[in-house]
Write a protein that holds these residues in place. Structure first.
Motif, mmCIF file in Angstrom:
data_model
loop_
_atom_site.group_PDB
_atom_site.id
_atom_site.type_symbol
_atom_site.label_atom_id
_atom_site.label_comp_id
_atom_site.label_asym_id
_atom_site.label_seq_id
_atom_site.Cartn_x
_atom_site.Cartn_y
_atom_site.Cartn_z
ATOM 1 N N GLN A 40 0.832 -1.199 0.000
ATOM 2 C CA GLN A 40 0.000 0.000 0.000
ATOM 3 C C GLN A 40 0.868 1.250 0.000
ATOM 4 O OE1 GLN A 40 -2.401 0.630 3.541
ATOM 5 N NE2 GLN A 40 -4.047 1.518 2.310
ATOM 6 N N GLN A 41 0.537 2.189 -0.884
ATOM 7 C CA GLN A 41 1.292 3.435 -0.952
ATOM 8 C C GLN A 41 1.090 4.256 0.323
ATOM 9 O OE1 GLN A 41 -0.282 4.899 -4.780
ATOM 10 N NE2 GLN A 41 1.826 4.904 -5.487
ATOM 11 N N THR A 42 2.149 4.968 0.705
ATOM 12 C CA THR A 42 2.092 5.773 1.919
ATOM 13 C C THR A 42 2.264 7.254 1.590
ATOM 14 O OG1 THR A 42 4.473 5.493 2.280
ATOM 15 C CG2 THR A 42 2.991 3.922 3.379
ATOM 16 N N THR A 74 -6.784 7.913 3.967
ATOM 17 C CA THR A 74 -7.215 6.525 4.130
ATOM 18 C C THR A 74 -8.345 6.188 3.170
ATOM 19 O OG1 THR A 74 -6.574 6.581 6.467
ATOM 20 C CG2 THR A 74 -8.076 4.826 5.781
ATOM 21 N N LEU A 110 -4.720 5.064 0.445
ATOM 22 C CA LEU A 110 -3.314 5.171 0.805
ATOM 23 C C LEU A 110 -3.187 5.134 2.326
ATOM 24 C CD1 LEU A 110 -3.823 6.999 -1.943
ATOM 25 C CD2 LEU A 110 -1.412 7.496 -1.650
ATOM 26 N N ARG A 111 -1.976 4.989 2.807
ATOM 27 C CA ARG A 111 -1.762 4.909 4.258
ATOM 28 C C ARG A 111 -1.016 6.146 4.745
ATOM 29 N NH1 ARG A 111 2.332 2.697 7.517
ATOM 30 N NH2 ARG A 111 3.355 1.740 5.696
ATOM 31 N N VAL A 168 1.290 8.315 7.143
ATOM 32 C CA VAL A 168 2.365 8.088 8.110
ATOM 33 C C VAL A 168 2.694 9.448 8.723
ATOM 34 C CG1 VAL A 168 4.751 7.351 8.444
ATOM 35 C CG2 VAL A 168 3.285 6.145 6.796
ATOM 36 N N HIS A 171 7.834 6.920 0.049
ATOM 37 C CA HIS A 171 6.535 7.572 0.189
ATOM 38 C C HIS A 171 6.058 8.120 -1.159
ATOM 39 C CE1 HIS A 171 6.659 7.184 4.520
ATOM 40 N NE2 HIS A 171 7.825 7.818 4.574
#
Length: 247
Positions: free
Chosen positions: A4-6, A26, A30-31, A33, A50
């Protein structure tokens, strides 16, 4: 292992967190951080894996290294994102920092402060902008935005595209290159967040806390629609890698 892309969000002050951005990122698949630079977490000088970077606000100037020693690394991170064309969004302090690293200027206690919801004018130069161009037809080119600042950009970088202004602050939004934006406003702040502001701080800047909160609540739905859409368009770029700027 998750692929999953961050999205990296750099937080510069306890009271200037990511707010609604976490939810919107979200929802986009995407996640988020969140890196707490203000709590001592080291700021990277490059985006690494990222997909995008967001530099958040805080009551600091972009070169206030004595109070915030991580800002040097954050400035380098911004420069690297510009060079690699990693999607970058700077909010308030983050937008001012982006302006400074590209040759613009920022001044402390400049002009009139803004606190609460302000009408922001989308300029004609934003017509083809991937993020703000869609707002040109809204409310005759003006949209509500949450503001909280007394410092301001006094000169944009030479190569910047000037996208938005307000009555009190001319440089509300700009773009550098294909994938970097600086915003003076706070798209992440919602009406409940404004209601929690210290009334003494609001009065110090010349505003009535009850009026500020009431306007934020009355504009809550439009703020949500407007700025969630802007962020979604930014995140689309995170899934569209661009080639680095040639050396």
């Amino acid at each position: 292992m998750s692929t999953q892309q961050t999205v990296l969000l750099v937080q510069n002050a306890e009271g200037s967190g990511p707010g609604r951005l976490v939810e919107w990122i979200t929802e986009a698949g995407l996640r988020p951080v969140v890196l707490r630079a203000d709590a001592g977490e080291p700021v990277p000088t490059e985006p690494g894996t990222h997909a995008a970077v967001v530099l958040l606000g805080g009551g600091l100037l972009p070169d206030d290294d004595a109070r915030a020693p991580w800002l040097g690394a954050e400035r380098t991170l911004a420069r690297t994102c510009l060079r690699t064309r990693t999607p970058l969004l700077g909010i308030c302090l983050g937008g001012q920092l982006l302006a400074v690293v590209a040759g613009g200027r920022v001044a402390a206690d400049h002009g009139k402060p803004e606190k609460g919801v302000t009408d922001v004018h989308i300029r004609a130069d934003a017509r083809d902008d991937p993020l703000l161009g869609a707002l040109l037809g809204a409310l005759r080119g003006s949209v509500p935005a949450v503001e909280s600042h007394r410092d301001a950009i006094t000169a944009l970088p030479q190569d910047a595209v000037w996208l938005a202004s307000s009555e009190r602050c001319p440089y509300q939004a700009f773009r550098l290159g294909a994938a970097a934006w600086g915003l003076q406003m706070h798209p992440e702040v919602h009406a409940d967040g404004i209601a929690s502001w210290d009334p003494a701080d609001v009065r110090e800047l010349g505003f009535d806390p009850e009026e500020v909160t009431a306007r934020a609540r009355s504009q809550s739905d439009l703020l949500e629609t407007t700025w969630s859409g802007v962020l979604r368009r930014f995140l689309v770029l995170a899934g569209t890698p661009l080639s680095p700027v040639p050396s």
